[in-house]
Write a protein that holds these residues in place. Structure first.
Motif, PDB file in Angstrom:
ATOM      1  N   ILE A  96       0.810  -1.402  -0.401  1.00 18.65           N
ATOM      2  CA  ILE A  96       0.613   0.149   0.047  1.00 18.65           C
ATOM      3  C   ILE A  96       0.555   1.095   0.184  1.00 18.65           C
ATOM      4  N   MET A  97       1.864   1.373   0.794  1.00 21.45           N
ATOM      5  CA  MET A  97       3.057   2.302   0.406  1.00 21.45           C
ATOM      6  C   MET A  97       3.300   2.497  -0.635  1.00 21.45           C
ATOM      7  N   LYS A 153      -9.511   2.064   1.853  1.00 26.18           N
ATOM      8  CA  LYS A 153      -8.417   2.344   1.824  1.00 26.18           C
ATOM      9  C   LYS A 153      -9.089   3.647   0.571  1.00 26.18           C
ATOM     10  N   SER A 204      -6.097   4.582  -9.644  1.00 25.93           N
ATOM     11  CA  SER A 204      -7.061   4.196  -8.389  1.00 25.93           C
ATOM     12  C   SER A 204      -7.254   3.435  -8.168  1.00 25.93           C
ATOM     13  N   TYR A 216      -9.805   2.420  -2.801  1.00 24.45           N
ATOM     14  CA  TYR A 216      -9.521   1.924  -3.879  1.00 24.45           C
ATOM     15  C   TYR A 216      -9.541   1.466  -4.881  1.00 24.45           C
ATOM     16  N   ILE A 254       2.418   1.614  -3.837  1.00 21.81           N
ATOM     17  CA  ILE A 254       0.970   2.019  -4.640  1.00 21.81           C
ATOM     18  C   ILE A 254       1.177   3.561  -4.622  1.00 21.81           C
ATOM     19  N   SER A 255       0.730   4.481  -2.887  1.00 25.85           N
ATOM     20  CA  SER A 255       0.349   5.330  -2.690  1.00 25.85           C
ATOM     21  C   SER A 255       1.690   6.253  -3.569  1.00 25.85           C
ATOM     22  N   LYS A 256       2.885   5.590  -3.343  1.00 23.57           N
ATOM     23  CA  LYS A 256       4.267   6.443  -3.556  1.00 23.57           C
ATOM     24  C   LYS A 256       4.487   6.334  -5.323  1.00 23.57           C
TER      25      LYS A 256
END
Length: 255
Positions: free
Chosen positions: A40-41, A69, A50, A71, A43-45
């Motif tokens: 998840i980190m 979250k 989404s 997505y 993906i966020s970075k």
């Protein structure tokens, strides 16, 4: 998670049985919990949108967490049993997942996703380069793939054979295959350095599978060890890149 989407004969045998057997402990298990957080980190970075595909979704923990979250998450697995299990998990939590049964070697998607996640999948595929090419086609331009695979070919052993692994990956080989499929590598790292010694001891010296039953035991010592390992992965493994580990995690982008 040994989440598996493969053409292995184990897909309706010991691999599925193993996944369902450990499922009740998976939410809090130190490995799966921290691997999900790391994904998840990333993906966020790295992801530019989404729309996510969890390819080889297993029992659905990651897909459900991604939905929670916010997505737009799709999921697929070769095993019909695991697809049904993942959909039921999401339904019981009040969400709609719509996971589908699908073979990674015959993906119908073209430029559909901002990120494709495949955890513990490629090692189950005879033609893993075909799988990488299919993932590449499923991604939008600028989309990312996040994969986790067992590391270090020298450690290949009895457990790998039992759960249908064709191989373990050396770092250079994984990088070469990812780039051969057209991806540009964003980052690659080893993970789970603590697993090296017990795996080497059991597989290469004792010639036995690593004993994992204690990992899923609800005894006080096992729960305490899981809590300590959870803290280790949260504070150390997920923040720093160890020089070696029994897992390789890569993030790659489609140009």
């Amino acid at each position: 998670m040994p989440d598996g989407l493969s053409n292995s004969t184990l897909v309706n045998g010991s691999l599925v049985d193993h996944l369902i057997a450990v499922d009740r402990f998976e939410a809090g298990d130190f490995r799966w919990k921290n691997l999900r957080h790391l994904v998840i980190m990333y993906i966020s970075k790295y992801a530019n949108g989404s729309k996510i595909l969890d390819l080889g979704c297993g029992t659905g923990h990651l897909a459900l967490e991604l939905i929670q979250k916010g997505y737009d998450t799709c999921a697929a697995d070769l095993s019909e049993d695991l697809v049904d299990y993942a959909n039921l998990r999401a339904q019981n939590a009040g969400y709609q997942l719509n996971a589908v049964q699908m073979d990674i070697q015959n993906l119908p998607y073209r430029e559909a996703f901002d990120a494709v996640v495949c955890l513990d999948v490629l090692e189950h595929i005879g033609d893993d380069l075909l799988a990488l090419n299919n993932i590449y086609q499923a991604l939008k331009s600028g989309g990312i793939m996040i994969c986790a695979v067992p590391a270090l070919s020298v450690l290949y052993g009895r457990r790998d054979q039992r759960i249908g692994h064709f191989r373990r990956y050396d770092k250079e080989v994984l990088v070469q295959e990812i780039e051969s499929a057209g991806f540009s590598l964003c980052t690659i790292r080893y993970w789970n350095i603590l697993g090296l010694l017990p795996m080497a001891l059991f597989e290469k010296i004792l010639h036995r599978e690593v004993y994992e039953n204690n990992r899923y035991s609800q005894s006080y010592p096992s729960k305490s060890l899981n809590m300590l390992l959870d803290r280790w992965f949260d504070l150390v493994e997920n923040r720093f890149h160890p020089p070696l580990g029994i897992t390789l995690i890569a993030v790659a982008r489609k140009p």
